[in-house]
Structures are given as C-alpha cells and as structure tokens.
Design a protein around this motif. Structure first.
Motif: not given
Length: 185
Positions: A135-136, A141-146
């Motif tokens: 998940l990390e 890779a998706l540049k998801i800033n959660t």
C-alpha cells in the motif's frame, strides 16, 4: 526469494516457563528473545526493529500482561500479541480485543495447538506487513498524499483502500509493472 526470519518475544516472570516455551518452539526456525518483565519487554521491542509475535504471561508482578498489552498498543508497536494464562475465567477479553490481541492460550496447553497458534500469529504479522509495504509503494507511485497511517488500519480498512487503488489504476498493466519494480525501503 529468501524466507524472512521469524522473531518471537517470550514475556514471563518465571525463567522456567520461558525455557519450556522456547523448548516447544525450538527447531521451528524462530529467533527467540526473552523478557522477565513488562518493562524489559518494552525495551526489547524498542531495540528490535521487528518482533513478529509476543507471548505474554497475564500474571506478572509490577506490570500485568494486560497492562503490557495496552502499552504495546498505545506505542503503536506492530507485533501479533498472544496472551498466555493459567486462569479459566478471563475478564479482560474485550480490552485485549480492542488492543489487537491475536489469541489467548490457556495453560497447560497442548504443544501442537500452541505451535500452530504461534506460527499463525507470526504468519499473519508478516502478511500484514507485506500488505502495508505494498500500500505504501502504491501510494508513492500514485503520488497519493494521504494523511492515513496505513499501519494503523484494520484489515477491513486496508481491503477497502486496496479496492479504491485498483479502481484508480483500472488494472493498468504498466502501473502494476512499475509497482513491482519499486524497492521497499
């Protein structure tokens, strides 16, 4: 691929009990650590980057096994916890479940059952950590800033996050290939 080493911490104030438990786990590929108190256990957990399973005696002087479970939970230590008790009636079940205890093992235990539960706890911890790493990697890779602490998610929440990620990438083979080539830090 090299098999991951499996680390187990035995927490019991009685040296003889720790030795019996270690003897029961001997030859199964576990690397065993010992602690004779809750404070010693917390030190071992702080000093080691990875302990897959912690076997905790419920009745210990000074700090009880139940209080140790709470401390491990509050510190966010990611280990499978197994409580070992000689008492048939156990009034702290809900607290332990809330703190993520994997299992309760009653003394005296059948050796094969005990080995099975410890092995399963270690396997579950390794699998959970592999999911978290994936998940990390996907988030990076998706540049998801959660602002999500993936390590604190319950299994149902991790499954939902996986589903959302899969919807985002729509099973893009190039993306999956890119993820598989990323290194886990």
């Amino acid at each position: 691929m090299e098999e991951e080493k499996k680390y187990v911490l035995i927490v019991d104030d009685e040296n003889e009990v720790r030795e019996v438990i270690e003897g029961d786990l001997e030859g199964l590929g576990f690397i065993i650590y010992h602690a004779s108190s809750a404070s010693e256990a917390l030190k071992v957990l702080a000093d080691r980057s990875r302990i897959h399973a912690v076997l905790i005696d419920v009745n210990m002087p000074d700090i009880s096994g139940i209080d140790l479970v709470k401390m491990i939970y509050e510190r966010g230590i990611d280990s499978s916890l197994l409580l070992v008790t000689g008492f048939g009636k156990f009034e702290h079940v809900q607290t332990c479940i809330d703190c993520g205890v994997f299992d309760f093992i009653q003394k005296p235990y059948e050796k094969s059952y005990f080995i099975n539960r410890v092995s399963r706890a270690v396997e579950m911890n390794i699998s959970k950590n592999m999911e978290i790493q994936m998940l990390e990697k996907i988030s990076t890779a998706l540049k998801i800033n959660t602002n999500i602490n993936i390590k604190k998610l319950k299994i149902e929440e991790r499954v939902e996050l996986f589903k959302k990620v899969l919807q985002l990438i729509e099973y893009d083979a190039n993306f999956v290939d890119k993820i598989s080539k990323m290194k886990v830090s």
